[in-house]
Design an enzyme around this catalytic site. Sequence first.
Site, PDB file in Angstrom:
ATOM      1  N   HIS A   1      27.032  38.285  42.248  1.00  0.00           N
ATOM      2  CA  HIS A   1      28.191  38.855  41.543  1.00  0.00           C
ATOM      3  C   HIS A   1      27.940  40.330  41.203  1.00  0.00           C
ATOM      4  O   HIS A   1      27.485  40.669  40.114  1.00  0.00           O
ATOM      5  CB  HIS A   1      28.438  38.033  40.271  1.00  0.00           C
ATOM      6  CG  HIS A   1      29.734  38.359  39.587  1.00  0.00           C
ATOM      7  ND1 HIS A   1      30.354  37.471  38.744  1.00  0.00           N
ATOM      8  CD2 HIS A   1      30.511  39.468  39.601  1.00  0.00           C
ATOM      9  CE1 HIS A   1      31.459  38.022  38.268  1.00  0.00           C
ATOM     10  NE2 HIS A   1      31.573  39.247  38.777  1.00  0.00           N
TER      11      HIS A   1
ATOM     12  N   HIS B   1      31.351  51.797  35.714  1.00  0.00           N
ATOM     13  CA  HIS B   1      32.604  52.520  35.431  1.00  0.00           C
ATOM     14  C   HIS B   1      32.279  53.973  35.119  1.00  0.00           C
ATOM     15  O   HIS B   1      31.246  54.269  34.501  1.00  0.00           O
ATOM     16  CB  HIS B   1      33.330  51.907  34.235  1.00  0.00           C
ATOM     17  CG  HIS B   1      33.965  50.582  34.525  1.00  0.00           C
ATOM     18  ND1 HIS B   1      35.039  50.431  35.382  1.00  0.00           N
ATOM     19  CD2 HIS B   1      33.666  49.328  34.089  1.00  0.00           C
ATOM     20  CE1 HIS B   1      35.378  49.147  35.449  1.00  0.00           C
ATOM     21  NE2 HIS B   1      34.557  48.457  34.686  1.00  0.00           N
TER      22      HIS B   1
ATOM     23  N   HIS C   1      30.522  34.074  35.361  1.00  0.00           N
ATOM     24  CA  HIS C   1      30.251  34.590  34.004  1.00  0.00           C
ATOM     25  C   HIS C   1      30.767  33.716  32.859  1.00  0.00           C
ATOM     26  O   HIS C   1      31.587  34.155  32.045  1.00  0.00           O
ATOM     27  CB  HIS C   1      30.744  36.029  33.841  1.00  0.00           C
ATOM     28  CG  HIS C   1      32.140  36.318  34.334  1.00  0.00           C
ATOM     29  ND1 HIS C   1      33.220  35.544  33.995  1.00  0.00           N
ATOM     30  CD2 HIS C   1      32.619  37.307  35.125  1.00  0.00           C
ATOM     31  CE1 HIS C   1      34.298  36.055  34.564  1.00  0.00           C
ATOM     32  NE2 HIS C   1      33.959  37.121  35.250  1.00  0.00           N
TER      33      HIS C   1
ATOM     34  N   HIS D   1      29.629  44.434  41.546  1.00  0.00           N
ATOM     35  CA  HIS D   1      30.761  45.305  41.896  1.00  0.00           C
ATOM     36  C   HIS D   1      30.205  46.630  42.412  1.00  0.00           C
ATOM     37  O   HIS D   1      29.445  47.302  41.699  1.00  0.00           O
ATOM     38  CB  HIS D   1      31.644  45.555  40.669  1.00  0.00           C
ATOM     39  CG  HIS D   1      32.291  44.305  40.150  1.00  0.00           C
ATOM     40  ND1 HIS D   1      33.488  43.829  40.643  1.00  0.00           N
ATOM     41  CD2 HIS D   1      31.895  43.405  39.211  1.00  0.00           C
ATOM     42  CE1 HIS D   1      33.814  42.696  40.012  1.00  0.00           C
ATOM     43  NE2 HIS D   1      32.848  42.422  39.139  1.00  0.00           N
TER      44      HIS D   1
ATOM     45  N   ASN E   1      37.201  43.234  44.387  1.00  0.00           N
ATOM     46  CA  ASN E   1      38.230  43.990  43.650  1.00  0.00           C
ATOM     47  C   ASN E   1      38.035  45.507  43.769  1.00  0.00           C
ATOM     48  O   ASN E   1      38.028  46.234  42.789  1.00  0.00           O
ATOM     49  CB  ASN E   1      38.306  43.555  42.177  1.00  0.00           C
ATOM     50  CG  ASN E   1      37.038  43.851  41.391  1.00  0.00           C
ATOM     51  OD1 ASN E   1      35.980  44.062  41.989  1.00  0.00           O
ATOM     52  ND2 ASN E   1      37.131  43.863  40.067  1.00  0.00           N
TER      53      ASN E   1
ATOM     54  N   ARG F   1      32.327  49.081  44.018  1.00  0.00           N
ATOM     55  CA  ARG F   1      33.389  50.110  43.871  1.00  0.00           C
ATOM     56  C   ARG F   1      33.708  50.896  45.136  1.00  0.00           C
ATOM     57  O   ARG F   1      34.460  51.870  45.067  1.00  0.00           O
ATOM     58  CB  ARG F   1      33.042  51.111  42.751  1.00  0.00           C
ATOM     59  CG  ARG F   1      32.699  50.490  41.419  1.00  0.00           C
ATOM     60  CD  ARG F   1      33.819  49.654  40.859  1.00  0.00           C
ATOM     61  NE  ARG F   1      33.514  49.218  39.502  1.00  0.00           N
ATOM     62  CZ  ARG F   1      33.937  48.068  38.993  1.00  0.00           C
ATOM     63  NH1 ARG F   1      34.656  47.224  39.726  1.00  0.00           N
ATOM     64  NH2 ARG F   1      33.652  47.730  37.766  1.00  0.00           N
TER      65      ARG F   1
ATOM     66  N   ASP G   1      27.154  40.462  37.278  1.00  0.00           N
ATOM     67  CA  ASP G   1      28.477  41.056  37.067  1.00  0.00           C
ATOM     68  C   ASP G   1      28.319  42.567  36.836  1.00  0.00           C
ATOM     69  O   ASP G   1      28.991  43.157  35.971  1.00  0.00           O
ATOM     70  CB  ASP G   1      29.229  40.401  35.911  1.00  0.00           C
ATOM     71  CG  ASP G   1      30.709  40.776  35.906  1.00  0.00           C
ATOM     72  OD1 ASP G   1      31.146  41.472  36.841  1.00  0.00           O
ATOM     73  OD2 ASP G   1      31.423  40.379  34.971  1.00  0.00           O
TER      74      ASP G   1
ATOM     75  N   ASP H   1      37.607  37.679  41.481  1.00  0.00           N
ATOM     76  CA  ASP H   1      36.946  38.102  40.231  1.00  0.00           C
ATOM     77  C   ASP H   1      37.641  39.289  39.563  1.00  0.00           C
ATOM     78  O   ASP H   1      37.996  40.270  40.215  1.00  0.00           O
ATOM     79  CB  ASP H   1      35.483  38.458  40.475  1.00  0.00           C
ATOM     80  CG  ASP H   1      34.818  38.845  39.169  1.00  0.00           C
ATOM     81  OD1 ASP H   1      34.810  38.013  38.252  1.00  0.00           O
ATOM     82  OD2 ASP H   1      34.365  40.000  39.044  1.00  0.00           O
TER      83      ASP H   1
ATOM     84  N   HIS I   1      36.984  33.397  38.344  1.00  0.00           N
ATOM     85  CA  HIS I   1      36.883  34.169  37.089  1.00  0.00           C
ATOM     86  C   HIS I   1      37.618  33.338  36.039  1.00  0.00           C
ATOM     87  O   HIS I   1      38.853  33.340  35.991  1.00  0.00           O
ATOM     88  CB  HIS I   1      37.540  35.540  37.294  1.00  0.00           C
ATOM     89  CG  HIS I   1      37.641  36.364  36.049  1.00  0.00           C
ATOM     90  ND1 HIS I   1      36.972  37.554  35.892  1.00  0.00           N
ATOM     91  CD2 HIS I   1      38.334  36.180  34.900  1.00  0.00           C
ATOM     92  CE1 HIS I   1      37.251  38.055  34.701  1.00  0.00           C
ATOM     93  NE2 HIS I   1      38.080  37.247  34.079  1.00  0.00           N
TER      94      HIS I   1
HETATM   95  O1  DOR Z   1      34.005  43.076  32.651  1.00  0.00           O
HETATM   96  C1  DOR Z   1      34.306  42.867  33.810  1.00  0.00           C
HETATM   97  N1  DOR Z   1      34.419  43.881  34.693  1.00  0.00           N
HETATM   98  N2  DOR Z   1      34.561  41.625  34.192  1.00  0.00           N
HETATM   99  C2  DOR Z   1      35.049  41.347  35.398  1.00  0.00           C
HETATM  100  O2  DOR Z   1      35.262  40.181  35.695  1.00  0.00           O
HETATM  101  C3  DOR Z   1      35.396  42.424  36.345  1.00  0.00           C
HETATM  102  C4  DOR Z   1      34.570  43.618  36.077  1.00  0.00           C
HETATM  103  C5  DOR Z   1      35.031  44.864  36.788  1.00  0.00           C
HETATM  104  O3  DOR Z   1      35.407  44.780  37.963  1.00  0.00           O
HETATM  105  O4  DOR Z   1      34.965  45.928  36.196  1.00  0.00           O
END
Ligand code: DOR
Length: 451
Positions: A67, A315, A236, A69, A101, A71, A311, A158, A185
């Site tokens: 899991h 950001h 999660h 991300h 995503n 980006r 997870d 997710d 999710h």
């Molecule tokens: O806090 C989260 N951020 N939970 C998620 O399930 C997605 C993730 C995100 O993509 O930023």
Amino acid sequence: MNCILRGVRVIDPLARRDAAGQDVWLSEGRIIAIYKHMGEGTLPVIDLTPPPGGTPVILCPGFIDIHTHLREPGDEGAETIHSGSQAAAAGGFTQIVAMANTVPPIDSPDRVKEATFRAVAASVQVLTGCALTKGLKGEELVDMEACAAAGAAAFSDDGRNGFSPRLLSEAIGRAVSLGRPVMIHPEDEEVLAQVNRVQGPVQRCSLRPVEAETRAIDYALRALAHAGKGHVHLQHVSSAAGVEMIRRAKEGGANVTAEATPHHLGMWLPFATEPQPAGLLKVNPPLRTDRDREALIQGLRDGVIDTVATDHAPHRVEEKALPYDRAAPGMIGLELALAVCITLGGMSGDWIPTLVDRLTIGPYRVLGKASGIREPRLRIGEAATCVLFDPEAEWTVEPAHLRSGSQNTPLLGARLHGRVLMTLVDGALVHHDRQRLPWPASAAGTETARG
Ligand code: DOR
């Protein structure tokens, strides 16, 4: 490198091996032999033998994160496949599954192929997670068969949970012949919309009660029962009530698996050091109470929770600096996972072998062989995919040392125990903490680079 690592504890869960005081002969990325007391001959020896009563350094198969991300495409300012996979290597992860995503989402065979192609040169093996529904909207399933054929390792929306139990049931049934897990999710969007009094998107809404989780788990278990076959994986899990539901479902024979994140295992609200900006604590599902955290730890220890999954959610700074209600949810996790589980997540001392299990064969079993995941094993003679870590080494989380493209964690400045010293993927040295694991020039050999 060409050397003997002396005095190491070797843990290989699939081989049921856990032996301290081992000498490991490494040559050009291969493990040539593991013995107790190896005669070194002309080979340089790196002596890692702990002092009497001390804790040994551990060698085990590389960790798997199902899991992550990354980006890319769409938000490369937060993370790229390159930076994310370097963070994975620094955290001891050798195989990761990237969530779908992105912008655009990975929801068609062509996008699965493109995402898989983009990741070929990464430092670690990156498997492609595919959306479950087109555009993650919960309305129409992706072409699951074609996406699997294109290389999708797993299916997950997710970040979203917009599908009906009926659609989910169909997806679970179709995934059986593909041997891929359907990963959920578990936060019911209707509950979230109601409590936050919104009609639009709920991803950034800050009120996220336990009921959103229990209702989503209930729907997922009903969909699984309705499908009459197949497997569902819950991402999660964050609450004691959720853990209890999964425990009961497993006892009743349901083919359900679950993951817990290092942050839910290690933190609760109010978290001791209120970070600035406050948005750094925002994550979906949210950090909950100490009781929830303890239930997760118990679940991880006794196997109700099958795997730790990060997870890892990078950001950009400006996305986290917004007022709490509008800040982006998520925190980075790849480089901190091991240390957070050891220091804050109840998995230190005698629980270390269980933690290794939940970072290696736990995720391997959740994904299943058909996904393309490789067996986490230490095999003599083969190019090694493994991690060497010191469960006691203390370090400070410093932004400048993080490999991820983002630094959104409330743990900046925290002192943690547990440090990855070296990570090998297919024999290539993808991470090496030179300060804590210095090796003589004579041991250096040809250090192959991956990616
Ligand atoms: O806090 C989260 N951020 N939970 C998620 O399930 C997605 C993730 C995100 O993509 O930023």
